[in-house]
Design a protein around this motif. Structure first.
Motif, PDB file in Angstrom:
ATOM      1  N   ASP A  42       3.537  62.548  87.413  1.00 53.81           N
ATOM      2  CA  ASP A  42       4.414  62.186  87.133  1.00 53.81           C
ATOM      3  C   ASP A  42       6.254  63.304  86.500  1.00 53.81           C
ATOM      4  O   ASP A  42       6.913  62.887  86.967  1.00 53.81           O
ATOM      5  N   PHE A  43       5.370  63.960  85.361  1.00 60.73           N
ATOM      6  CA  PHE A  43       6.775  64.910  85.514  1.00 60.73           C
ATOM      7  C   PHE A  43       7.148  66.290  86.287  1.00 60.73           C
ATOM      8  O   PHE A  43       8.530  66.141  86.234  1.00 60.73           O
ATOM      9  N   ALA A  44       6.457  66.568  87.682  1.00 62.34           N
ATOM     10  CA  ALA A  44       7.076  66.858  89.173  1.00 62.34           C
ATOM     11  C   ALA A  44       8.276  66.225  89.350  1.00 62.34           C
ATOM     12  O   ALA A  44       9.618  66.555  89.706  1.00 62.34           O
ATOM     13  N   THR A  45       7.679  65.009  89.351  1.00 57.00           N
ATOM     14  CA  THR A  45       8.933  63.908  90.240  1.00 57.00           C
ATOM     15  C   THR A  45       9.669  63.573  89.141  1.00 57.00           C
ATOM     16  O   THR A  45      11.369  63.259  89.986  1.00 57.00           O
ATOM     17  N   LYS A  46       9.844  63.529  87.723  1.00 59.08           N
ATOM     18  CA  LYS A  46      11.589  64.119  87.185  1.00 59.08           C
ATOM     19  C   LYS A  46      11.883  64.635  86.772  1.00 59.08           C
ATOM     20  O   LYS A  46      12.921  64.686  87.378  1.00 59.08           O
ATOM     21  N   VAL A  47      11.264  66.104  87.510  1.00 65.32           N
ATOM     22  CA  VAL A  47      12.310  66.800  87.908  1.00 65.32           C
ATOM     23  C   VAL A  47      12.823  67.224  88.624  1.00 65.32           C
ATOM     24  O   VAL A  47      13.980  67.763  88.613  1.00 65.32           O
ATOM     25  N   ARG A  48      12.397  66.494  89.835  1.00 64.31           N
ATOM     26  CA  ARG A  48      13.069  66.406  90.824  1.00 64.31           C
ATOM     27  C   ARG A  48      14.170  65.546  90.611  1.00 64.31           C
ATOM     28  O   ARG A  48      15.806  65.746  91.133  1.00 64.31           O
ATOM     29  N   LEU A  49      13.740  64.096  90.151  1.00 66.63           N
ATOM     30  CA  LEU A  49      14.943  63.473  90.200  1.00 66.63           C
ATOM     31  C   LEU A  49      15.758  63.973  89.063  1.00 66.63           C
ATOM     32  O   LEU A  49      16.717  63.687  89.426  1.00 66.63           O
ATOM     33  N   ALA A  50      16.139  64.411  88.156  1.00 65.61           N
ATOM     34  CA  ALA A  50      16.375  64.700  87.010  1.00 65.61           C
ATOM     35  C   ALA A  50      17.913  66.018  87.855  1.00 65.61           C
ATOM     36  O   ALA A  50      18.953  66.230  88.145  1.00 65.61           O
ATOM     37  N   GLY A  51      17.508  66.818  89.405  1.00 64.13           N
ATOM     38  CA  GLY A  51      18.385  67.299  89.577  1.00 64.13           C
ATOM     39  C   GLY A  51      19.199  66.926  91.380  1.00 64.13           C
ATOM     40  O   GLY A  51      19.782  66.520  91.316  1.00 64.13           O
ATOM     41  N   LEU A  52      18.781  65.597  91.471  1.00 64.77           N
ATOM     42  CA  LEU A  52      19.380  65.271  92.315  1.00 64.77           C
ATOM     43  C   LEU A  52      20.412  63.960  91.730  1.00 64.77           C
ATOM     44  O   LEU A  52      21.075  63.832  92.822  1.00 64.77           O
ATOM     45  N   TRP A  53      20.709  63.938  90.399  1.00 63.94           N
ATOM     46  CA  TRP A  53      21.878  63.192  90.378  1.00 63.94           C
ATOM     47  C   TRP A  53      22.603  64.325  89.446  1.00 63.94           C
ATOM     48  O   TRP A  53      24.261  63.982  89.532  1.00 63.94           O
ATOM     49  N   GLU A  54      21.847  65.143  88.904  1.00 57.19           N
ATOM     50  CA  GLU A  54      22.667  66.271  87.948  1.00 57.19           C
ATOM     51  C   GLU A  54      23.590  67.193  89.105  1.00 57.19           C
ATOM     52  O   GLU A  54      24.314  67.527  88.142  1.00 57.19           O
ATOM     53  N   ILE A  55      22.955  67.993  89.470  1.00 57.28           N
ATOM     54  CA  ILE A  55      23.936  67.854  91.073  1.00 57.28           C
ATOM     55  C   ILE A  55      24.900  67.359  91.676  1.00 57.28           C
ATOM     56  O   ILE A  55      26.411  68.282  90.867  1.00 57.28           O
ATOM     57  N   PRO A  56      24.509  66.104  91.587  1.00 68.11           N
ATOM     58  CA  PRO A  56      26.520  66.033  92.361  1.00 68.11           C
ATOM     59  C   PRO A  56      27.308  65.719  91.024  1.00 68.11           C
ATOM     60  O   PRO A  56      28.140  65.454  91.279  1.00 68.11           O
ATOM     61  N   ALA A  57      26.047  65.070  89.985  1.00 73.80           N
ATOM     62  CA  ALA A  57      27.153  65.105  88.673  1.00 73.80           C
ATOM     63  C   ALA A  57      28.307  65.835  88.209  1.00 73.80           C
ATOM     64  O   ALA A  57      29.245  66.182  87.683  1.00 73.80           O
ATOM     65  N   GLY A  58      27.447  67.896  88.225  1.00 72.44           N
ATOM     66  CA  GLY A  58      28.061  68.721  88.584  1.00 72.44           C
ATOM     67  C   GLY A  58      29.234  69.081  89.151  1.00 72.44           C
ATOM     68  O   GLY A  58      30.549  69.584  88.620  1.00 72.44           O
ATOM     69  N   GLU A  59      29.465  68.885  90.545  1.00 76.34           N
ATOM     70  CA  GLU A  59      29.988  68.426  91.508  1.00 76.34           C
ATOM     71  C   GLU A  59      31.175  67.704  91.187  1.00 76.34           C
ATOM     72  O   GLU A  59      32.802  68.214  90.917  1.00 76.34           O
ATOM     73  N   MET A  60      30.862  66.679  90.819  1.00 77.59           N
ATOM     74  CA  MET A  60      31.936  65.597  90.060  1.00 77.59           C
ATOM     75  C   MET A  60      32.789  66.879  88.862  1.00 77.59           C
ATOM     76  O   MET A  60      33.891  66.015  88.890  1.00 77.59           O
ATOM     77  N   ARG A  75      29.675  73.068  86.588  1.00 72.73           N
ATOM     78  CA  ARG A  75      29.284  74.191  87.803  1.00 72.73           C
ATOM     79  C   ARG A  75      28.230  74.812  87.186  1.00 72.73           C
ATOM     80  O   ARG A  75      27.534  74.868  88.250  1.00 72.73           O
ATOM     81  N   GLU A  76      27.837  75.771  86.316  1.00 77.61           N
ATOM     82  CA  GLU A  76      26.976  76.184  85.658  1.00 77.61           C
ATOM     83  C   GLU A  76      25.607  75.534  85.551  1.00 77.61           C
ATOM     84  O   GLU A  76      24.400  75.771  86.426  1.00 77.61           O
ATOM     85  N   ILE A  77      25.703  74.080  84.999  1.00 76.63           N
ATOM     86  CA  ILE A  77      24.195  72.993  85.118  1.00 76.63           C
ATOM     87  C   ILE A  77      24.135  72.846  86.323  1.00 76.63           C
ATOM     88  O   ILE A  77      22.824  73.204  86.783  1.00 76.63           O
ATOM     89  N   ALA A  78      25.091  72.026  87.456  1.00 73.48           N
ATOM     90  CA  ALA A  78      24.671  72.452  89.370  1.00 73.48           C
ATOM     91  C   ALA A  78      23.975  73.656  89.393  1.00 73.48           C
ATOM     92  O   ALA A  78      23.274  73.478  90.441  1.00 73.48           O
TER      93      ALA A  78
END
Length: 257
Positions: A42-60, A75-78
């Motif tokens: 579950d932890f690995a899943t949560k880490v993956r999910l974090a990147g799936l929305w925080e990368i596009p959020a950083g781009e926005m 830019r740095e967080i993404a």
């Protein structure tokens, strides 16, 4: 990307605050050894999910914010999440953990909220949503890091912890985090399993719970008290003697010899 990866992969190159050590991730093994629990998966899943929305959020953030500081944070967080995402995908492959490819419904809702905001409204949504999300996963990281039996998950947890602490600090550097809206920590647990606010002080012991003094105990107390009084009286008597009389006695003994 190369600079970010080098900074995060090399503990010696980490930009730690002076006097604050950076955890030496290089000392941890990463062989996929050790029992794997459901909490680890579950932890690995949560880490993956974090990147799936925080990368596009950083781009926005780089596109929709008018504040140079917010654009820099996004830019740095993404960029850092792209590195962390590679770590978690490598761990998932090594441990045969299936990982998602899309953000969950809550995360997608946050992205939609950002997509419909601009300027300072976007800044507030972006900072508050990411700071709240990082605050929720922070204790989960500590639990996994302290309890997992799998070395790959252990190293992933340590790396993730370093990323999350960095991201929380970056987000808070914006000056617009709504700390009052963050969830409060639960009250500390008392020793009996209750909480400090509800724990009751035990009533004073009554005559039924106190064991009565035996005759032997009473005798010992009396003897100790008498000895103490006698010692005090003897000391006071010695101190009260005239020092001149002691001096004359000493002189007399000297001449007699």
């Amino acid at each position: 990307m190369v600079a970010v990866a080098a900074t995060l992969l090399d503990p010696q190159a980490a930009r730690a605050e002076p006097g604050v050590p950076a955890p030496p991730s290089g000392l941890l093994s990463d062989r996929g050894r050790g029992d794997l629990s459901d909490a680890d998966r579950d932890f690995a899943t949560k880490v993956r999910l974090a990147g799936l929305w925080e990368i596009p959020a950083g781009e926005m953030a780089q596109e929709r914010s008018d504040d140079p500081r917010i654009r820099s944070i996004g830019r740095e967080i993404a960029a850092q999440h792209r590195v962390l995402d590679r770590f978690v995908r490598d761990a998932g492959k090594k441990l045969d953990i299936p990982l998602p490819d899309e953000p969950n419904s809550d995360q997608q809702g946050w992205l939609d909220e950002m997509a419909n905001a601009e300027g300072t409204d976007f800044d507030k949504v972006y900072i508050d949503r990411l700071r709240a999300a990082h605050g929720k996963i922070f204790p989960a990281i500590a639990t996994i890091r302290a309890s997992t039996r799998n070395d790959t998950i252990r190293k992933l947890a340590q790396r993730t912890n370093q990323f999350v602490m960095t991201h929380m600090t970056l987000l808070e550097s914006s000056g617009i985090v709504n700390f009052a809206a963050l969830p409060t920590a639960p009250p500390p647990a008392a020793a009996n399993g209750g909480t400090a606010s509800t724990a009751r002080v035990a009533p004073a012991a009554n005559s039924e719970t106190l064991s009565p003094l035996t005759g032997t105990s009473m005798l010992l107390i009396v003897v100790v008290a008498l000895a103490s009084v006698a010692g005090t009286a003897f000391t006071m008597r010695r101190l009260s003697q005239d020092p001149r009389r002691r001096y004359r006695r000493q002189q007399g003994r000297y001449f007699e010899s």
